[in-house]
Scaffold this motif. Structure first.
Motif, PDB file in Angstrom:
ATOM      1  N   MET A   1      20.431  25.675 -33.443  1.00 43.10           N
ATOM      2  CA  MET A   1      20.621  24.302 -32.984  1.00 43.10           C
ATOM      3  C   MET A   1      20.033  23.328 -33.997  1.00 43.10           C
ATOM      4  O   MET A   1      19.038  23.621 -34.640  1.00 43.10           O
ATOM      5  CB  MET A   1      19.953  24.089 -31.621  1.00 43.10           C
ATOM      6  CG  MET A   1      20.634  24.823 -30.478  1.00 43.10           C
ATOM      7  SD  MET A   1      20.008  24.297 -28.872  1.00 43.10           S
ATOM      8  CE  MET A   1      18.303  24.861 -28.995  1.00 43.10           C
ATOM      9  N   LYS A 109      31.603  15.368 -22.323  1.00 42.52           N
ATOM     10  CA  LYS A 109      30.174  15.565 -22.548  1.00 42.52           C
ATOM     11  C   LYS A 109      29.418  14.239 -22.516  1.00 42.52           C
ATOM     12  O   LYS A 109      28.299  14.159 -22.002  1.00 42.52           O
ATOM     13  CB  LYS A 109      29.941  16.286 -23.880  1.00 42.52           C
ATOM     14  CG  LYS A 109      30.287  17.765 -23.848  1.00 42.52           C
ATOM     15  CD  LYS A 109      29.956  18.433 -25.174  1.00 42.52           C
ATOM     16  CE  LYS A 109      30.199  19.925 -25.121  1.00 42.52           C
ATOM     17  NZ  LYS A 109      29.837  20.602 -26.397  1.00 42.52           N
ATOM     18  N   SER A 214      20.805  15.436 -25.570  1.00 46.52           N
ATOM     19  CA  SER A 214      20.497  16.612 -26.385  1.00 46.52           C
ATOM     20  C   SER A 214      20.887  17.905 -25.679  1.00 46.52           C
ATOM     21  O   SER A 214      21.414  18.833 -26.295  1.00 46.52           O
ATOM     22  CB  SER A 214      18.997  16.627 -26.714  1.00 46.52           C
ATOM     23  OG  SER A 214      18.635  15.503 -27.467  1.00 46.52           O
ATOM     24  N   GLU A 215      20.645  17.955 -24.368  1.00 45.95           N
ATOM     25  CA  GLU A 215      21.002  19.148 -23.596  1.00 45.95           C
ATOM     26  C   GLU A 215      22.502  19.386 -23.597  1.00 45.95           C
ATOM     27  O   GLU A 215      22.982  20.501 -23.861  1.00 45.95           O
ATOM     28  CB  GLU A 215      20.500  18.982 -22.161  1.00 45.95           C
ATOM     29  CG  GLU A 215      20.911  20.111 -21.229  1.00 45.95           C
ATOM     30  CD  GLU A 215      20.567  19.812 -19.779  1.00 45.95           C
ATOM     31  OE1 GLU A 215      21.153  20.467 -18.898  1.00 45.95           O
ATOM     32  OE2 GLU A 215      19.733  18.912 -19.521  1.00 45.95           O
ATOM     33  N   PHE A 217      24.823  18.266 -25.637  1.00 47.66           N
ATOM     34  CA  PHE A 217      25.403  18.515 -26.960  1.00 47.66           C
ATOM     35  C   PHE A 217      24.676  19.613 -27.740  1.00 47.66           C
ATOM     36  O   PHE A 217      24.956  19.844 -28.914  1.00 47.66           O
ATOM     37  CB  PHE A 217      25.432  17.220 -27.773  1.00 47.66           C
ATOM     38  CG  PHE A 217      26.528  16.279 -27.355  1.00 47.66           C
ATOM     39  CD1 PHE A 217      27.818  16.439 -27.834  1.00 47.66           C
ATOM     40  CD2 PHE A 217      26.270  15.253 -26.458  1.00 47.66           C
ATOM     41  CE1 PHE A 217      28.828  15.579 -27.446  1.00 47.66           C
ATOM     42  CE2 PHE A 217      27.273  14.385 -26.064  1.00 47.66           C
ATOM     43  CZ  PHE A 217      28.557  14.553 -26.551  1.00 47.66           C
ATOM     44  N   ASP A 218      23.720  20.272 -27.088  1.00 43.10           N
ATOM     45  CA  ASP A 218      23.049  21.441 -27.651  1.00 43.10           C
ATOM     46  C   ASP A 218      22.249  21.107 -28.910  1.00 43.10           C
ATOM     47  O   ASP A 218      22.287  21.838 -29.909  1.00 43.10           O
ATOM     48  CB  ASP A 218      24.075  22.537 -27.954  1.00 43.10           C
ATOM     49  CG  ASP A 218      23.434  23.929 -28.018  1.00 43.10           C
ATOM     50  OD1 ASP A 218      22.368  24.106 -27.399  1.00 43.10           O
ATOM     51  OD2 ASP A 218      23.983  24.810 -28.700  1.00 43.10           O
ATOM     52  N   PHE A 219      21.520  19.998 -28.860  1.00 44.07           N
ATOM     53  CA  PHE A 219      20.573  19.669 -29.913  1.00 44.07           C
ATOM     54  C   PHE A 219      19.193  20.153 -29.504  1.00 44.07           C
ATOM     55  O   PHE A 219      18.884  20.289 -28.323  1.00 44.07           O
ATOM     56  CB  PHE A 219      20.509  18.160 -30.151  1.00 44.07           C
ATOM     57  CG  PHE A 219      21.717  17.595 -30.859  1.00 44.07           C
ATOM     58  CD1 PHE A 219      21.905  17.814 -32.215  1.00 44.07           C
ATOM     59  CD2 PHE A 219      22.654  16.845 -30.170  1.00 44.07           C
ATOM     60  CE1 PHE A 219      23.013  17.294 -32.875  1.00 44.07           C
ATOM     61  CE2 PHE A 219      23.758  16.320 -30.812  1.00 44.07           C
ATOM     62  CZ  PHE A 219      23.941  16.545 -32.166  1.00 44.07           C
ATOM     63  N   THR A 220      18.332  20.355 -30.491  1.00 44.69           N
ATOM     64  CA  THR A 220      16.918  20.605 -30.206  1.00 44.69           C
ATOM     65  C   THR A 220      16.268  19.283 -29.820  1.00 44.69           C
ATOM     66  O   THR A 220      16.915  18.235 -29.796  1.00 44.69           O
ATOM     67  CB  THR A 220      16.212  21.206 -31.426  1.00 44.69           C
ATOM     68  OG1 THR A 220      16.349  20.288 -32.536  1.00 44.69           O
ATOM     69  CG2 THR A 220      16.794  22.541 -31.802  1.00 44.69           C
TER      70      THR A 220
END
Length: 230
Positions: A1, A109, A214-215, A217-220
């Protein structure tokens, strides 16, 4: 990520923010900058997307001048909408790889991040199948309009434009009465303050949406917003 860079720009003229988006899109395309989420407010502004219907702007030029509302014809999808103080505007500038690309999924999203934020306040947000955006019942609380900029140095797209979430109660009357928002005459708009009865600050809502964005779009963990007062 990957990590997401977030920036709070406070109140910024629409044209200035549009130029900044174009600059950052080029930098992200060239891999000179990380994916970025810009969060800000605009002065009173109407923006008209590629689905142009002049009849949906109800104010004449003299009334626009009297109210201090500027008008921009821009390169995102959609019809006309309002931006102004009390509204959280988010511009995600993200590289979307051509592999497995789902442009409609990107819009869903964006909606999902806002729906998750609303749930924090006990508000059930949802979608209307025929329209883009986030709704609470038959009232629209967030408009979404984006552009997919074809990448020049790699396969895929870099996104620009984004969402506008009505936070403060004044937004409902300050500008929406001068347009048919997104060309939808049969439904109205609402705001977080109206639905919660709470007094809210746009910057605080900006901070609260980052983890959900962030959750989805799968970011840290994102770099926190830097507030002007800090």
């Amino acid at each position: 990520m990957q990590s997401l860079e977030t920036e709070w720009l406070s109140k910024m003229d629409y044209g200035q923010a549009w130029d900044l988006q174009k600059k950052l899109v080029r930098e992200i395309d060239r891999e000179e900058r990380r994916d970025t989420l810009l969060l800000l407010e605009h002065p009173p502004t109407y923006t008209i997307g590629s689905d142009r219907h002049p009849e949906h702007l109800l104010y004449e030029k003299e009334e626009l001048t009297r109210r201090g509302i500027t008008v921009y014809e821009i390169d995102r999808g959609g019809d006309i909408t309002y931006h102004g103080p009390g509204q959280l505007v988010g511009y995600p500038l993200l590289y979307l790889d051509a592999v497995g690309l789902d442009l409609h999924g990107y819009l869903r999203k964006l909606e999902e991040a806002i729906i998750k934020l609303l749930a924090d306040f006990g508000i059930i947000g949802g979608r209307k199948p025929e329209y883009t955006g986030v709704w609470v019942g038959d009232s629209k609380i967030a408009a979404i309009g984006v552009k997919f900029n074809k990448a020049r140095t790699r396969r895929g797209f870099v996104t620009s434009h984004g969402f506008a979430l009505n936070v403060k109660k004044n937004v409902e009357q300050d500008g929406f009465q001068g347009i048919i928002p997104c060309g939808i005459a049969e439904y109205g708009v609402t705001s977080l303050e109206t639905l919660t009865g709470m007094e809210l600050q746009v910057e605080d809502i900006g901070n609260r949406i980052i983890p959900y964005f962030s959750e989805v779009f799968d970011f840290t963990a994102s770099i926190p917003l830097v507030h002007p007062s800090s």
